[in-house]
Design an enzyme around this catalytic site. Structure first.
Site, short mmCIF file in Angstrom:
data_model
loop_
_atom_site.label_atom_id
_atom_site.label_comp_id
_atom_site.label_asym_id
_atom_site.label_seq_id
_atom_site.Cartn_x
_atom_site.Cartn_y
_atom_site.Cartn_z
N HIS A 129 0.86 -1.24 0.04
CA HIS A 129 0.02 0.13 -0.12
C HIS A 129 0.88 0.92 -0.13
CE1 HIS A 129 -2.81 2.89 1.91
NE2 HIS A 129 -3.76 2.18 1.61
N ASP A 206 2.68 -4.49 7.64
CA ASP A 206 1.38 -3.82 7.66
C ASP A 206 0.31 -4.95 7.76
OD1 ASP A 206 -0.79 -2.43 6.64
OD2 ASP A 206 -0.05 -1.77 4.57
N GLN A 209 -5.02 -4.80 6.87
CA GLN A 209 -6.14 -5.74 6.40
C GLN A 209 -6.29 -7.05 7.14
OE1 GLN A 209 -8.72 -4.62 4.39
NE2 GLN A 209 -7.64 -2.70 3.68
N LYS A 232 -10.97 0.03 10.39
CA LYS A 232 -11.33 -1.05 9.50
C LYS A 232 -11.67 -2.38 10.23
CE LYS A 232 -7.58 0.29 6.18
NZ LYS A 232 -8.20 0.80 5.27
N CYS A 372 -4.76 2.92 -3.40
CA CYS A 372 -3.52 3.18 -3.05
C CYS A 372 -2.31 2.10 -3.32
CB CYS A 372 -3.66 3.53 -1.43
SG CYS A 372 -4.68 4.91 -0.96
C1 LIG Z 1 -2.89 -2.77 3.49
C2 LIG Z 1 -3.30 -1.52 3.85
N1 LIG Z 1 -2.04 -0.58 4.45
C3 LIG Z 1 -2.36 0.60 4.86
C4 LIG Z 1 -3.59 1.21 4.82
C5 LIG Z 1 -3.70 2.44 5.16
O1 LIG Z 1 -4.47 2.61 6.44
P1 LIG Z 1 -4.81 4.17 7.12
O2 LIG Z 1 -5.31 4.77 5.90
O3 LIG Z 1 -5.95 3.70 8.19
O4 LIG Z 1 -3.63 4.67 7.54
C6 LIG Z 1 -4.55 0.58 4.24
C7 LIG Z 1 -5.94 1.01 4.17
O5 LIG Z 1 -6.46 1.45 3.03
C8 LIG Z 1 -4.38 -0.86 3.79
O6 LIG Z 1 -5.44 -1.52 3.24
#
Ligand SMILES: Cc1ncc(COP(=O)(O)O)c(C=O)c1O
Length: 414
Positions: A129, A206, A209, A232, A372
């Site tokens: 991401h 990370d 998800q 989430k 993203c």
């Molecule tokens: C795999 C992953 N990493 C990071 C993020 C970033 O999360 P946040 O926008 O809550 O910082 C997301 C959210 O869309 C995600 O799906």
């Protein structure tokens, strides 16, 4: 599937705790399939927020009075609750951040800027991401460290051999996504962490998800850092978690300076507070942190194993229904234990935004765009994709509605 022995979720009862799911647009009940972006918030979590503001709202750590004491205890205990949930050693290893993105930035700025140099390499995956990809890419530019990417294969899985080639003694940091928010791939993170550790590199996972959708045990995974977001997993926006091994957090410089993160200040210098407060400068996310603990209570009561089984079953069903159409291209691995509860796809050459807009006419909420993960979309050869993602309150009938709406979209664009 491996989890079929688990008792199914009582989705009807769960849905009652999410009044938003009763909303109608043009006489049609909303079908909310944008859970990978953010999940809905159940009554018990909304109640925890309102209870805090109605009964014990006060600033934490600074007050002698009753309200401040109550707020401080609840806020501090929320860290304990998170530690227990992901099996960390204690609150010292749990830093509250705004979200996953801020957790990545905290480590990148605090550890990365101080520790990395031109002789170092940062290894990411092609399915990162932007929260991780852009952050480490920019830290690479500022420190001279090279950024390398573990290849994603045709089948949507990481190339394990390539991972072994890329992670070497020059690697200082591996940052990998646990569950891809575009491909749905569940990556073998503990194996990746082991490889990083064999080369004395640190590993950041990370879990944005992953934590909402399956049991996560940071000790089992072995990562040095692990991050996720409350919004989430039935929690509010504005709260995320950075887990870090205590000895690493203890050695790291603070990311933000100011009140609450200090023990002693003179005109010349300052000494930092204990963990985790050293990383929580200023008035922290009090209501959000307390509500995150309520969200953890909520999902744990349902059961993380059962949530995973529900996600896998819905993803499998959606995959099968979408695969009925040969003009739909689905991204990511085939259904199975290494596929999470989301499906990204494209219908012929219809732009994903047009698709999402037609779905919206049916009150079906899906995501369209690059989610993203622009470089991954470049690799897939598309600018965007549509994505349906599921959570505890979704049903097969809702997936049927998605497919019916897609069918109508097809006629429109034919
Ligand atoms: C795999 C992953 N990493 C990071 C993020 C970033 O999360 P946040 O926008 O809550 O910082 C997301 C959210 O869309 C995600 O799906």
């Amino acid at each position: 599937m491996s989890h079929q022995h688990l008792e199914a979720l009582d989705v009807a009862a769960i849905r009652e705790e999410f009044p938003i799911l009763q909303r109608e647009f043009d006489g049609q009940q909303v079908v909310y399939l944008d859970n990978a972006a953010t999940t809905q918030t159940p009554d018990p979590v909304v109640d925890a927020i309102s209870d805090y503001y109605r009964r014990y709202n006060a600033n934490v750590h600074r007050g002698i009075h009753h309200l401040s004491q109550e707020a401080s205890i609840a806020y501090e205990e929320a860290h304990d609750r998170v530690a227990e949930f992901i099996n960390a050693d204690g609150r010292e290893e749990i830093v509250f951040t705004k979200n996953t993105t801020e957790a990545e930035n905290l480590v990148a700025y605090s550890w990365g800027l101080n520790e990395l140099g031109p002789e170092d390499e940062i290894v990411l995956t092609e399915m990162e991401h932007h929260a991780s990809l852009v952050t480490w890419q920019q830290i690479g530019k500022r420190t001279g460290a090279d950024v390398k990417y573990i290849r994603v294969q045709e089948d949507g899985r990481l190339d394990a051999e390539h991972a072994r080639e890329l992670i070497t003694d020059d690697t200082a940091m591996l940052s990998a996504v646990h569950v891809s928010n575009t491909l749905g791939t569940v990556n073998p993170v503990s194996e990746l962490v082991d490889i990083a550790h064999e080369h004395d590199a640190l590993a950041f996972i990370d879990g944005a998800q992953a934590v909402p959708t399956r049991p996560v045990d940071v000790e089992d995974i072995g990562a040095d850092f692990y991050a996720f977001s409350g919004h989430k997993m039935c929690g509010p926006t504005g709260i995320g978690v950075l887990y870090g091994k205590e000895h690493l957090l203890a050695e790291m410089e603070p990311y933000l300076y100011g009140g609450d993160m200090i023990k002693k200040v003179t005109f010349e210098d300052a000494k930092w507070n204990d963990l985790p407060w050293k990383f929580e400068a200023g008035t922290p996310l009090i209501a959000q942190g307390i509500a995150l603990a309520a969200a953890i209570d909520y999902v744990e009561e349902i059961g993380m194993d059962r949530i995973r089984a529900h996600e896998e079953a819905l993803a499998e069903y959606a995959y099968e229904r979408l695969a009925e159409f040969d003009d739909i291209e689905i991204y990511g691995p085939e259904p199975g234990p290494d596929r999470g509860g989301l499906v990204a796809f494209n219908l012929d050459d219809v732009h994903a935004h047009d698709l999402a807009s037609i779905m919206n006419d049916y009150a079906v909420a899906i995501r369209a765009g690059d989610h993203c993960t622009q470089p991954l979309h470049d690799k897939l050869g598309v600018a965007a994709s549509a994505r349906a993602s599921f959570y505890i309150y979704n049903t097969r009938e809702e997936i049927d509605k998605l497919v019916t709406a897609l069918d109508d979209a097809r006629q429109l664009f034919a």
